[in-house]
Design a protein around this motif. Structure first.
Motif, PDB file in Angstrom:
ATOM      1  N   SER A  79       2.366  24.602  14.898  1.00  0.00           N
ATOM      2  CA  SER A  79       2.883  24.807  13.542  1.00  0.00           C
ATOM      3  C   SER A  79       3.106  23.502  12.787  1.00  0.00           C
ATOM      4  O   SER A  79       3.127  23.492  11.549  1.00  0.00           O
ATOM      5  N   GLU A  80       3.243  22.389  13.480  1.00  0.00           N
ATOM      6  CA  GLU A  80       3.439  21.103  12.808  1.00  0.00           C
ATOM      7  C   GLU A  80       2.165  20.581  12.158  1.00  0.00           C
ATOM      8  O   GLU A  80       2.211  19.588  11.418  1.00  0.00           O
ATOM      9  N   TYR A  81       1.047  21.228  12.414  1.00  0.00           N
ATOM     10  CA  TYR A  81      -0.224  20.745  11.884  1.00  0.00           C
ATOM     11  C   TYR A  81      -0.594  21.366  10.540  1.00  0.00           C
ATOM     12  O   TYR A  81      -1.681  21.124  10.025  1.00  0.00           O
ATOM     13  N   LEU A  82       0.268  22.173   9.964  1.00  0.00           N
ATOM     14  CA  LEU A  82      -0.037  22.808   8.686  1.00  0.00           C
ATOM     15  C   LEU A  82      -0.076  21.763   7.573  1.00  0.00           C
ATOM     16  O   LEU A  82       0.688  20.803   7.568  1.00  0.00           O
ATOM     17  N   GLY A  83      -0.977  21.976   6.621  1.00  0.00           N
ATOM     18  CA  GLY A  83      -1.039  21.092   5.459  1.00  0.00           C
ATOM     19  C   GLY A  83      -1.655  19.745   5.763  1.00  0.00           C
ATOM     20  O   GLY A  83      -2.578  19.621   6.569  1.00  0.00           O
ATOM     21  N   ASP A  84      -1.138  18.714   5.104  1.00  0.00           N
ATOM     22  CA  ASP A  84      -1.680  17.362   5.204  1.00  0.00           C
ATOM     23  C   ASP A  84      -1.178  16.696   6.476  1.00  0.00           C
ATOM     24  O   ASP A  84      -0.103  16.105   6.500  1.00  0.00           O
ATOM     25  N   CYS A  85      -1.967  16.787   7.523  1.00  0.00           N
ATOM     26  CA  CYS A  85      -1.565  16.194   8.797  1.00  0.00           C
ATOM     27  C   CYS A  85      -1.630  14.675   8.750  1.00  0.00           C
ATOM     28  O   CYS A  85      -0.814  13.989   9.361  1.00  0.00           O
ATOM     29  N   ARG A  86      -2.581  14.137   8.001  1.00  0.00           N
ATOM     30  CA  ARG A  86      -2.808  12.695   8.024  1.00  0.00           C
ATOM     31  C   ARG A  86      -1.859  11.923   7.111  1.00  0.00           C
ATOM     32  O   ARG A  86      -2.164  10.859   6.611  1.00  0.00           O
ATOM     33  N   HIS A  87      -0.651  12.453   6.898  1.00  0.00           N
ATOM     34  CA  HIS A  87       0.355  11.693   6.149  1.00  0.00           C
ATOM     35  C   HIS A  87       0.896  10.547   6.986  1.00  0.00           C
ATOM     36  O   HIS A  87       1.513   9.622   6.470  1.00  0.00           O
ATOM     37  N   SER A  88       0.642  10.617   8.290  1.00  0.00           N
ATOM     38  CA  SER A  88       1.025   9.526   9.185  1.00  0.00           C
ATOM     39  C   SER A  88      -0.230   8.974   9.838  1.00  0.00           C
ATOM     40  O   SER A  88      -1.096   9.720  10.279  1.00  0.00           O
ATOM     41  N   LYS A  89      -0.335   7.661   9.894  1.00  0.00           N
ATOM     42  CA  LYS A  89      -1.520   7.015  10.449  1.00  0.00           C
ATOM     43  C   LYS A  89      -1.488   6.931  11.967  1.00  0.00           C
ATOM     44  O   LYS A  89      -2.461   6.528  12.580  1.00  0.00           O
ATOM     45  N   LYS A  90      -0.358   7.303  12.574  1.00  0.00           N
ATOM     46  CA  LYS A  90      -0.238   7.152  14.025  1.00  0.00           C
ATOM     47  C   LYS A  90       0.101   8.460  14.709  1.00  0.00           C
ATOM     48  O   LYS A  90       0.862   8.479  15.670  1.00  0.00           O
ATOM     49  N   ARG A  91      -0.439   9.530  14.228  1.00  0.00           N
ATOM     50  CA  ARG A  91      -0.183  10.811  14.880  1.00  0.00           C
ATOM     51  C   ARG A  91      -1.501  11.516  15.190  1.00  0.00           C
ATOM     52  O   ARG A  91      -2.529  11.253  14.577  1.00  0.00           O
ATOM     53  N   THR A  92      -1.439  12.415  16.132  1.00  0.00           N
ATOM     54  CA  THR A  92      -2.586  13.260  16.447  1.00  0.00           C
ATOM     55  C   THR A  92      -2.684  14.362  15.401  1.00  0.00           C
ATOM     56  O   THR A  92      -1.667  14.952  15.016  1.00  0.00           O
ATOM     57  N   CYS A  93      -3.883  14.652  14.938  1.00  0.00           N
ATOM     58  CA  CYS A  93      -4.096  15.732  13.979  1.00  0.00           C
ATOM     59  C   CYS A  93      -5.037  16.765  14.573  1.00  0.00           C
ATOM     60  O   CYS A  93      -5.962  16.423  15.323  1.00  0.00           O
ATOM     61  N   LEU A  94      -4.793  18.015  14.225  1.00  0.00           N
ATOM     62  CA  LEU A  94      -5.582  19.132  14.736  1.00  0.00           C
ATOM     63  C   LEU A  94      -6.103  19.949  13.573  1.00  0.00           C
ATOM     64  O   LEU A  94      -5.354  20.338  12.677  1.00  0.00           O
ATOM     65  N   TYR A  95      -7.400  20.221  13.581  1.00  0.00           N
ATOM     66  CA  TYR A  95      -8.037  21.012  12.530  1.00  0.00           C
ATOM     67  C   TYR A  95      -8.766  22.180  13.175  1.00  0.00           C
ATOM     68  O   TYR A  95      -9.492  22.013  14.158  1.00  0.00           O
ATOM     69  N   GLY A  96      -8.582  23.384  12.606  1.00  0.00           N
ATOM     70  CA  GLY A  96      -9.256  24.547  13.165  1.00  0.00           C
ATOM     71  C   GLY A  96      -8.932  25.806  12.399  1.00  0.00           C
ATOM     72  O   GLY A  96      -7.965  25.869  11.627  1.00  0.00           O
ATOM     73  N   ARG A  97      -9.724  26.849  12.630  1.00  0.00           N
ATOM     74  CA  ARG A  97      -9.465  28.160  12.036  1.00  0.00           C
ATOM     75  C   ARG A  97      -8.288  28.817  12.739  1.00  0.00           C
ATOM     76  O   ARG A  97      -8.018  28.524  13.903  1.00  0.00           O
ATOM     77  N   ASP A  98      -7.631  29.731  12.056  1.00  0.00           N
ATOM     78  CA  ASP A  98      -6.435  30.366  12.615  1.00  0.00           C
ATOM     79  C   ASP A  98      -6.807  31.575  13.457  1.00  0.00           C
ATOM     80  O   ASP A  98      -7.665  32.385  13.083  1.00  0.00           O
ATOM     81  N   ALA A  99      -6.143  31.705  14.609  1.00  0.00           N
ATOM     82  CA  ALA A  99      -6.356  32.829  15.522  1.00  0.00           C
ATOM     83  C   ALA A  99      -5.243  33.859  15.356  1.00  0.00           C
ATOM     84  O   ALA A  99      -4.166  33.563  14.816  1.00  0.00           O
ATOM     85  N   ASP A 100      -5.493  35.069  15.839  1.00  0.00           N
ATOM     86  CA  ASP A 100      -4.504  36.146  15.728  1.00  0.00           C
ATOM     87  C   ASP A 100      -3.461  36.108  16.835  1.00  0.00           C
ATOM     88  O   ASP A 100      -2.350  36.610  16.665  1.00  0.00           O
ATOM     89  N   THR A 101      -3.817  35.535  17.980  1.00  0.00           N
ATOM     90  CA  THR A 101      -2.909  35.523  19.119  1.00  0.00           C
ATOM     91  C   THR A 101      -2.806  34.112  19.695  1.00  0.00           C
ATOM     92  O   THR A 101      -3.778  33.349  19.652  1.00  0.00           O
ATOM     93  N   PRO A 102      -1.658  33.761  20.260  1.00  0.00           N
ATOM     94  CA  PRO A 102      -1.464  32.394  20.748  1.00  0.00           C
ATOM     95  C   PRO A 102      -2.130  32.107  22.088  1.00  0.00           C
ATOM     96  O   PRO A 102      -2.267  30.949  22.462  1.00  0.00           O
ATOM     97  N   ASP A 103      -2.528  33.151  22.826  1.00  0.00           N
ATOM     98  CA  ASP A 103      -3.091  32.920  24.149  1.00  0.00           C
ATOM     99  C   ASP A 103      -4.619  32.963  24.149  1.00  0.00           C
ATOM    100  O   ASP A 103      -5.246  33.211  25.168  1.00  0.00           O
ATOM    101  N   SER A 104      -5.217  32.704  22.989  1.00  0.00           N
ATOM    102  CA  SER A 104      -6.674  32.687  22.909  1.00  0.00           C
ATOM    103  C   SER A 104      -7.234  31.505  23.685  1.00  0.00           C
ATOM    104  O   SER A 104      -6.535  30.527  23.965  1.00  0.00           O
ATOM    105  N   HIS A 105      -8.510  31.602  24.017  1.00  0.00           N
ATOM    106  CA  HIS A 105      -9.170  30.541  24.766  1.00  0.00           C
ATOM    107  C   HIS A 105      -9.099  29.218  24.009  1.00  0.00           C
ATOM    108  O   HIS A 105      -8.779  28.163  24.567  1.00  0.00           O
TER     109      HIS A 105
END
Length: 594
Positions: free
Chosen positions: A277-303
């Protein structure tokens, strides 16, 4: 009276809370694909699908941190059509409305895109496998101009070009076929064309069903056993993070590190989980953090959520702990891109991989693989999961060969990390298994292990772990890693189900390679493999280069991987990932690669 008012006020607050969270959860991007005229080089059109219940009215679309003009965005219910022209760089796109933001999806300007079949476009073949009826891909011989030749073939066979992977001279055709007899006749004629190297048919579920299918072309098993931290300890996961913090980020002598981009070929990630949930919106507001980009899934236990979580999940929050998140605020910026192009099977995996490589990805995580129909496991029983017909396998093999040839010629710095598979079979036999059987310096193959019952063994003892029963084996496997992890959950601080398989061992190795490259980006794939093997701990039986039962778990450790010590106790044993030592050797490689 006061009690009545209090109850009404509390009910209103609860209703507002529910509405607020339902509204925020609905602002999710579930699908993004290239649409419109795929041959228009001046204007690029993308179709974006939002989750049901998305807020009404105009939405702000941001690409690479900048808002797109309203004239470039059209909306119809939950569909957005984005039109881009001129020089536009690949990057994250997300939606904003009021003070809420969606997940960010990687929008690639690369020209490799293929389409998936619908339920009306598939049928069962003689092996009982779902196969595409009217969609095939043709690989054009390199001496021909691919697009010109594809157009000639399309005209000759009354077909249309609907997708393409230009760097591989591969073009997807929609054939005038209504059944498998008609398709196979056209495939035979296409394959006999002098300009055609191979024809690729897809054996995978149609798009609508595939979105609900678990896993997504991956290798996974569920177990009721409860792994504890010793699964990650077996690869010195936490020691690696501590090493980076103490030796590379010290205030006295900080080391320069470099941002690295990682591509994960998966369908989607559940951004409603506290893991992401911390990856919503502009992730790259910090130059020293990991960012994750992807489509949204319906369930949290997806592959996809589980694989991505091993690299990018927030620590100790929603069920998983991501390795790269451990370097936030002290390391470089890691970009983790979850992308699969479309649900068009292996062809889509390759199309997505090509685009990601052209977008600067250094490490590709392939937690997927397939077996040929009739493949036997090490006990002689037939494998019945993730199997494909001989016709499909031959096409896939040609497509993968073209990909690795292109990679070697144009992008020799890129490394692909592939799961060995969970068929209890042989990973290196190309007549049985793809893509792990390919022999190339740019492909590292990962097997899986789990904690043994020997609770007195030290972490560097070969008996600390045992091979996961289902893991594929043989000398083509380069290294093993922990196969069992927790999946993500929707509730904070709640451990998820246990997922086991080589799919989950693979990102541990991919993450290690990414951090190694952040330390020394000059390392080649061959040097990365060498450092992984030199740093490896051991697993398996007593040293034996040619075991009678063919039970090589990995390629045996050589004397050259132990400073040429012929009698070193590790020589002849199988290799197990040591994340801390691998980072240590990467630091040493800044002065020399021993």
């Amino acid at each position: 009276m006061r009690k009545t008012l209090y109850r009404r006020w509390s009910a209103c607050l609860m209703l507002l809370f529910i509405i607020h969270h339902s509204y925020a959860d609905a602002l999710r991007i579930q699908h993004l694909e290239r649409c419109g005229d795929i041959f228009n080089e001046q204007t690029h059109t993308f179709c974006l699908t939002l989750a049901e219940g998305a807020p009404a009215g105009k939405l702000k679309v941001k690409l690479n941190g900048k808002s797109l003009p309203a004239a470039q965005v059209q909306r119809a219910d939950n569909q957005l059509r984005i039109t881009l022209s001129g020089r536009v760089s690949s990057g994250p796109v997300w939606i904003e409305h009021a003070r809420h933001a969606s997940n960010a999806v990687w929008l690639s300007m690369g020209g490799s895109n293929v389409v998936a079949a619908t339920e009306a476009d598939v049928a069962k073949n003689m092996d009982g496998l779902t196969t595409y009826v009217n969609l095939v891909s043709v690989i054009i011989e390199e001496r021909y101009d691919g697009l010109t030749e594809a157009r000639r073939l399309a005209k000759k066979y009354n077909a249309s070009i609907v997708g393409m992977i230009p760097p591989l001279n591969t073009y997807q055709l929609r054939l005038p076929a209504n059944n498998l007899i008609e398709r196979d006749a056209l495939v035979l004629r296409l394959g006999s064309e002098v300009s055609v190297d191979a024809v690729v048919i897809e054996e995978t579920d149609p798009e609508k069903h595939a979105e609900q299918h678990f896993p997504a072309e991956g290798e996974t098993e569920l177990t009721t056993d409860k792994p504890d931290e010793t699964e990650l300890i077996a690869n010195r996961f936490f020691d690696a993070v501590d090493f980076y913090k103490r030796h590379l980020n010290s205030a006295e002598k900080p080391n320069k590190t470099h941002p690295i981009r990682i591509g994960i070929i998966e369908r989607n990630v559940d951004f409603d989980s506290p893991d992401f949930s911390e990856y919503l919106g502009d992730c790259r507001h910090s130059k020293k953090r990991t960012c994750l980009y992807g489509r949204d899934a319906d369930t949290p236990d997806s592959h996809g959520s589980t694989v991505a979580g091993i690299l990018a999940a927030t620590w100790d929050n929603g069920g998983n702990s991501g390795f790269l998140r451990g370097f936030d605020n002290m390391g470089p910026a890691f970009d983790v891109i979850v992308e699969r192009n479309s649900d068009a099977g292996i062809t889509a995996n390759i199309a997505a991989s090509v685009n990601l490589v052209e977008d600067g990805v250094r490490v590709l995580n392939w937690s997927w693989g397939i077996h040929r129909v009739g493949t036997k496991n090490i006990d002689g029983d037939a494998i019945d999961s993730l199997v494909r017909s001989g016709l499909a396998m031959s096409g896939y093999e040609e497509l993968l060969e073209e990909f690795f040839l292109w990679l070697r010629m144009k992008h020799p710095e890129v490394v692909v990390v592939n799961s060995a598979g969970n068929g209890a079979s042989f990973s290196g036999r190309d007549e049985y298994r793809l893509p792990s059987s390919f022999i190339t310096e740019q492909l590292i193959v990962v097997g899986g292990h789990e904690r043994s019952n020997n609770k007195n063994a030290q972490v560097d003892d070969p008996d600390f772990v045992i091979k996961r029963d289902a893991s594929n084996i043989d000398m083509r496997v380069d290294i093993t890693a922990a196969a069992c992890v927790h999946s993500s959950t929707l509730k904070a601080d709640k451990p998820g189900e246990i997922h086991c398989g080589t799919s989950y061992a693979t990102p541990l190795v991919a993450g290690t390679l990414a951090v190694m490259l952040s330390i020394n980006p000059a390392l080649t794939p061959e040097q990365l493999r060498m450092l992984l093997r030199r740093s490896a701990m051991t697993i398996g039986q007593d040293p034996d280069f040619e075991p009678a039962d063919a039970d090589d778990l990995t390629s045996p450790i050589l004397p050259s991987e132990r400073n040429n010590q012929l009698h070193h106790p590790d020589v002849g044993r199988s290799a197990r990932l040591d994340m801390r030592k691998a980072l240590d050797l990467s630091v040493q490689s800044l002065t020399r690669v021993r």
